[in-house]
Design an enzyme around this catalytic site. Structure first.
Site, PDB file in Angstrom:
ATOM      1  CG  ASP A 279      -5.764  -2.385  -6.465  1.00  0.00           C
ATOM      2  OD1 ASP A 279      -4.672  -2.502  -6.580  1.00  0.00           O
ATOM      3  OD2 ASP A 279      -6.184  -1.549  -5.977  1.00  0.00           O
TER       4      ASP A 279
ATOM      5  CG  ASP B  41       0.088   1.499   1.748  1.00  0.00           C
ATOM      6  OD1 ASP B  41       0.814   2.104   1.099  1.00  0.00           O
ATOM      7  OD2 ASP B  41      -0.183   0.499   1.786  1.00  0.00           O
TER       8      ASP B  41
END
Length: 261
Positions: free
Chosen positions: A8, A130
């Site tokens: 990330d 998600d």
């Protein structure tokens, strides 16, 4: 089951968050390329690269890091975060992404997302599903949509989507185990049976379904076998690697024993 480590990116650095909260940012490496090259050195073939700056800014920001990793490793990269326009998608693929993940765009601009599937093919476009409390969350998880998770996945399955990454946000970065029951439920409810005629004229039923990639909460090597047994096609591993809960040597051995395809 494919092993897919995560990198990330915030401000060009390799970071991890807890439950998607930017205020919990922890920097693990100033150089994401070093991290990617270490993954590759341990036999890993896949990488999940997330542009967290892009997710917040609603357009691609860290494509130069994608380009750097793609040009200096052989990793097959799925790239997400901030993909909102045809231009964002062009930048991602031109920078070396093998696949892209679209989450918010699938909710907020469904027609554009479907046009990407039509243009690039279902093998190139991953649905990012998600969820928090089984409701879809978008915009870097800062916004809840109120859309139920399983019907959302099934709707895009009807439109040709093959790959789905599902993160239970309550589990992400917490090192408390994945959402096994959630993944089992998704896999059961997205199964399809197709009858085909074999070469000898015998009818045969084939079970078809999505390629579900589990993400969030993985904390122990033993959990990989459980996810594989459920039928997950891949699993994304982030903080467990960075906090040394699962070693790269363990992942290397898993790939040698079970294969990565």
């Amino acid at each position: 089951m494919r092993i897919i480590p995560a990198i990330d990116i915030i401000e060009g650095k390799c970071v991890r968050l807890s439950k998607g909260d930017y205020d919990t940012k922890k920097i693990y490496n100033e150089n994401p390329l070093e991290v990617a090259q270490e993954f590759e050195a341990h036999g890993i073939e896949y990488l999940h690269l997330v542009d967290l700056d892009g997710a917040k800014s609603k357009h691609v920001v860290n494509h130069k890091i994608l380009e750097q990793i793609a040009s200096k490793t052989q990793l097959k990269i799925d790239f997400g975060g901030g993909l909102k326009s045809d231009e964002d998608l062009r930048i991602a693929f031109d920078s070396g992404a093998t696949q892209i993940t679209g989450g918010s765009i699938a909710v907020k601009d469904r027609e554009t997302f479907l046009s990407w599937i039509a243009k690039y093919g279902a093998g190139k476009i991953i649905l990012g599903a998600d969820a928090k409390d089984e409701k879809i969350a978008i915009s870097g998880w800062e916004e809840e949509s109120g859309i139920s998770l399983v019907p959302f996945i099934k709707e895009f399955q009807k439109q040709g989507i093959e790959y789905v990454i599902c993160t239970d946000i309550s589990k992400d970065g917490m090192l408390q185990g994945p959402a096994f029951d959630l993944y089992k439920n998704i896999l059961e409810k997205t199964k399809k049976w197709e009858t085909r005629i074999t070469g000898s004229g015998v009818e045969d039923e084939e079970v078809l379904g999505i390629h579900l990639i589990a993400s969030g909460g993985i904390s122990d090597y033993s959990e990989l076998g459980k996810l594989a047994d459920l039928g997950c096609e891949g699993t994304i591993i982030g903080k467990a690697i960075y906090e040394n809960k699962i070693s790269l040597k363990q992942l290397e051995n898993y790939i040698l024993e079970y294969g990565s395809q």
